[in-house]
Enzyme design. Structure first.
Site, PDB file in Angstrom:
ATOM      1  N   ARG A  27      29.364  -5.168   4.437  1.00 41.64           N
ATOM      2  CA  ARG A  27      28.209  -5.122   5.487  1.00 41.64           C
ATOM      3  C   ARG A  27      28.729  -4.997   6.904  1.00 41.64           C
ATOM      4  NH1 ARG A  27      26.889  -7.663  10.310  1.00 41.64           N
ATOM      5  NH2 ARG A  27      27.836  -9.506   9.401  1.00 41.64           N
ATOM      6  N   ASP A  28      29.611  -6.146   7.374  1.00 38.16           N
ATOM      7  CA  ASP A  28      30.103  -6.090   8.760  1.00 38.16           C
ATOM      8  C   ASP A  28      31.123  -5.143   8.863  1.00 38.16           C
ATOM      9  OD1 ASP A  28      30.587  -6.960  11.162  1.00 38.16           O
ATOM     10  OD2 ASP A  28      32.148  -8.753  10.488  1.00 38.16           O
ATOM     11  N   HIS A 220      35.842 -16.543  11.607  1.00 39.38           N
ATOM     12  CA  HIS A 220      35.670 -15.040  11.449  1.00 39.38           C
ATOM     13  C   HIS A 220      36.402 -14.487  12.774  1.00 39.38           C
ATOM     14  CE1 HIS A 220      32.923 -11.711  10.483  1.00 39.38           C
ATOM     15  NE2 HIS A 220      33.545 -11.063  11.604  1.00 39.38           N
ATOM     16  N   HIS A 222      38.806 -11.619  14.650  1.00 37.46           N
ATOM     17  CA  HIS A 222      39.108 -10.029  14.810  1.00 37.46           C
ATOM     18  C   HIS A 222      40.402 -10.071  15.148  1.00 37.46           C
ATOM     19  CE1 HIS A 222      34.862  -8.028  14.568  1.00 37.46           C
ATOM     20  NE2 HIS A 222      34.829  -9.111  14.062  1.00 37.46           N
ATOM     21  N   CYS A 253      32.303  -4.431  15.894  1.00 37.37           N
ATOM     22  CA  CYS A 253      30.934  -4.733  16.354  1.00 37.37           C
ATOM     23  C   CYS A 253      30.613  -3.420  17.331  1.00 37.37           C
ATOM     24  CB  CYS A 253      30.873  -5.955  17.110  1.00 37.37           C
ATOM     25  SG  CYS A 253      29.117  -5.963  17.843  1.00 37.37           S
ATOM     26  N   ASN A 262      38.016  -6.244  12.279  1.00 38.28           N
ATOM     27  CA  ASN A 262      38.099  -7.687  11.424  1.00 38.28           C
ATOM     28  C   ASN A 262      39.522  -7.925  10.771  1.00 38.28           C
ATOM     29  OD1 ASN A 262      35.222  -8.850  11.078  1.00 38.28           O
ATOM     30  ND2 ASN A 262      35.052  -6.649  10.745  1.00 38.28           N
TER      31      ASN A 262
END
Lengths: 310, 310
Positions: A27-28, A220, A222, A253, A262
């Site tokens: 997803r991300d 989370h 990056h 993003c 990420n």
């Protein structure tokens, strides 16, 4: 794949014995790909991630396809996905319509997404922070009533490309609002990758001081500035045992220019394996998966471990 | 250069207030470049590094030019180098001949280089470990008698491409032998970048237990598997306050296939700046230097920070 070095596994007092990796690549990661990836490739990606031992895989998103065309096939993907026993496949849900679709697809867990800053709330959600919390309130409430788990992402916790530094108190207040809705997990995001370990520890201490159980908190990170793994170590030292990562370092993003990459799951696994922290995920299978995906996407993985072993 | 985010500076109890960065780009970095870099470029590189605030810059090497043709201009470089007050410029010295040349060039500090493993000693020094210690003994002794400081590099402390895992006891014994020669500093090297934080802490604890003062110990990490900064954090937590890094992540090791990329000084600085640890080095000047050097070398820097800001 070249021969893998096997250094000593030497632990660290007080770290969690086991970490749950939340694999966000499908997803991300994929939502930031400009070229639409075939459904068959997505399904194989999800299968390979489960084969590698992942038990928490963010599968897709019910954000409106106009915003994220890459994931417009969410419904079909979930219908065709071979959901493995013991594996959770959360999906991103922005609003009541998204929740309807998620429930129809039989998901067990959803994720909502808030922002620690006003500017990013407006850019990403097209409304103020308080309006976004109000939008999510009935979604979380109904999801919980339906027996779903609800993960809350909180973005821009350590810096914002428009607002610069973000006061810890502001972040903790935003986190508290999301958890007060009834969310079962909070993922604290360094969306632009600027955090350093002292910040991480200070925020986690504040969250804990506010009564948020760190057993419910994920981190989370990056790797934009190369800090993701040092920050992860800091979070583990605070007792966090859920870490988000993306196979091969896929993602970023699309609405935050300086957000790249990420934390790569392989780089995280190297650290956790070396520390003797159990994850249940097989590094070699994951590296093979990322090499395979890099071929599909037509460019190499930014993961250091994938580059070294792939 | 894009606008730099300025997150909170938030420290960490017990970390050193100040870290000395040993900038190894001009020697350890450049020696791995296949194309010979012009002397004028090297001199400008050294000037820029000093301008950025570095006070410890490994300038070049007196290893025989047949082995490292890139640094065959060591004598001329030192003659032309504008040595700044307050800046030390150590040079690598393999043997008595090298020391003669270093003394003639007026250096204040030399570095010798040992191996924690037999195989790498034979590959890198063409002799056994004990033979290499015997070779260095009179070099260190004479250098110390001449008033020079002597840094001892110890390679393959956390894994070896031929031998695999390296027992901590073996590493600590090799370190003890080098320090017993009279060296003033020990740089513990993860030449192939496989270490994880628990290993780092365990080795540093063993060195300390053996009577080696951690004030004299530097850490030298490679980012091959993305672990360098997490390992640095672990070392800082143990009290280490000298960290080797290479501007822009230049370098590796020509005799160890899987060794890529020293820790980039910029990535280290981002962490230290964020933690409020003083270094005296200016990040923006360093990024500009690495962008400039990348143009000279014709390929981008692998540093995450240089990629994000450059």
């Amino acid at each position: 794949m070249s021969a893998r070095q096997l250094p000593d596994q030497i632990g660290w007092d007080g770290l969690p014995e086991r970490v749950t990796i939340c694999e966000v690549g499908p997803r991300d990661g994929l939502q930031n790909e400009s070229g639409v990836v075939d459904l068959a490739v997505k399904l194989e990606f999800l299968d390979r991630l489960a084969d590698a031992g992942h038990t928490l895989i963010e599968a897709t998103s019910f954000v409106h396809p106009a915003w994220v065309p890459q994931l417009a096939d969410a419904q079909e993907l979930l219908a065709k996905l071979d959901r493995r026993p013991g594996v959770r496949y959360p999906v991103l849900v922005p609003n009541a319509t998204g929740l309807d679709r998620a429930l129809a697809a039989g998901v067990e867990q959803i994720a909502i997404f808030g922002s620690a800053t006003e500017t990013f709330a407006r850019k990403n959600l097209n409304r103020s922070r308080s309006e976004s919390v109000a939008m999510f309130a009935p979604v979380v409430s109904r999801a919980r009533a339906e027996g779903l788990a609800v993960r809350a992402y909180l973005s821009m916790c350590f810096g914002d490309p428009w607002e610069g530094r973000v006061p810890l108190r502001q972040v903790a207040d935003a986190a508290g609002e999301l958890m007060a809705l009834g969310c079962t997990e909070l993922s604290v995001g360094d969306t632009i990758g600027v955090a350093t370990p002292g910040q991480v520890r200070a925020l986690l201490a504040m969250l804990s001081g506010d009564g948020i159980d760190l057993d419910q908190v994920a981190v989370h990170f990056h790797d934009t500035y190369g800090q993701a793994l040092a920050n992860t170590l800091a979070a583990l030292q605070c007792g966090v045992h859920i870490v988000d990562a993306s196979a091969g370092g896929l993602g970023g993003c699309p609405y935050a220019e300086s957000a790249t990459g990420n934390l790569a799951t392989e780089d995280l696994l190297w650290q956790l394996d070396g520390l003797g922290v159990q994850t249940g995920v097989d590094l070699d299978k994951l590296v093979s998966t990322s090499v395979w995906m890099a071929e599909r996407l037509g460019r190499p993985s930014p993961s250091r471990v994938v580059q070294a072993l792939g």
